[in-house]
Design an enzyme around this catalytic site. Structure first.
Site, PDB file in Angstrom:
ATOM      1  N   ARG A 107       0.835  -1.208   0.000  1.00  0.00           N
ATOM      2  CA  ARG A 107       0.000   0.000   0.000  1.00  0.00           C
ATOM      3  C   ARG A 107       0.870   1.258   0.000  1.00  0.00           C
ATOM      4  NH1 ARG A 107      -5.400   1.392   1.522  1.00  0.00           N
ATOM      5  NH2 ARG A 107      -5.516   3.537   2.183  1.00  0.00           N
ATOM      6  N   ALA A 142       1.419  28.077 -11.592  1.00  0.00           N
ATOM      7  CA  ALA A 142       1.534  28.627 -10.235  1.00  0.00           C
ATOM      8  C   ALA A 142       2.351  27.693  -9.337  1.00  0.00           C
ATOM      9  CB  ALA A 142       0.157  28.872  -9.632  1.00  0.00           C
ATOM     10  N   GLU A 179      -1.422  25.195  -2.630  1.00  0.00           N
ATOM     11  CA  GLU A 179      -1.543  25.341  -4.086  1.00  0.00           C
ATOM     12  C   GLU A 179      -1.984  24.029  -4.731  1.00  0.00           C
ATOM     13  OE1 GLU A 179      -2.116  27.175  -7.264  1.00  0.00           O
ATOM     14  OE2 GLU A 179      -0.895  28.408  -5.923  1.00  0.00           O
ATOM     15  N   TRP A 237     -21.013  27.650 -16.152  1.00  0.00           N
ATOM     16  CA  TRP A 237     -20.854  28.471 -14.955  1.00  0.00           C
ATOM     17  C   TRP A 237     -21.912  28.062 -13.934  1.00  0.00           C
ATOM     18  CZ3 TRP A 237     -23.535  31.671 -11.764  1.00  0.00           C
ATOM     19  CH2 TRP A 237     -22.779  32.470 -10.902  1.00  0.00           C
ATOM     20  N   LYS A 292     -14.004  27.545  -6.260  1.00  0.00           N
ATOM     21  CA  LYS A 292     -12.747  28.000  -6.858  1.00  0.00           C
ATOM     22  C   LYS A 292     -12.238  29.271  -6.186  1.00  0.00           C
ATOM     23  CE  LYS A 292     -12.921  25.943 -11.440  1.00  0.00           C
ATOM     24  NZ  LYS A 292     -12.713  26.217 -12.865  1.00  0.00           N
TER      25      LYS A 292
END
Length: 136
Positions: free
Chosen positions: A23, A43, A82, A99, A107
């Site tokens: 594992r 980023a 991040e 959207w 987000k």
């Protein structure tokens, strides 16, 4: 009439049935895949390249092990947040391109988490630099 699968039937995710070193080996491979996927994001790549400079600098700038840990930890924390933000964005994008207010909210909150972590990191580093060069 078919019978439902027995509770001991093989799980959909094979990782759940692995134990011990097997594992750990697979989990490590998945983590490396995640780092590779993170590297594809500009980023994260910028933060990782900055870490190549900042992590050794933490050893020089910190005056004891606790300061070194705080400086280095703030850089690693930024990279972790991040990666989590990128994961949130990927999950939202998988749901669909249209959207939606909740998608935007998720987000935006991920982005805010990165911003707050970046400000924390900058504050820690600015304090250490000030302490080292201007205060003592």
């Amino acid at each position: 009439m078919t019978q439902p699968p027995h509770p001991s039937a093989e799980p959909v995710n094979a990782q759940k049935s692995r134990t011990g070193l097997h594992r750990l080996w697979h989990a490590t491979r998945y983590s490396l895949h995640g780092l590779r996927a993170g590297w594809a994001e500009p980023a994260f790549r910028q933060e990782a390249l900055a870490a190549l400079v900042l992590l050794p600098s933490a050893c020089w700038l910190g005056q004891n092990w606790m300061e070194v840990a705080l400086l280095a930890g703030s850089v690693v924390l930024l990279m972790v947040v991040e990666l989590l933000n990128t994961g949130i964005e990927a999950a939202i994008d998988r749901i669909g391109p249209e959207w939606h207010a909740l998608s935007k909210r998720a987000k935006d909150m991920g982005s805010a988490a990165v911003l707050l972590t970046l400000l924390l990191c900058l504050g820690i580093w600015a304090s250490a630099i000030f302490q080292r060069f201007f205060h003592g």
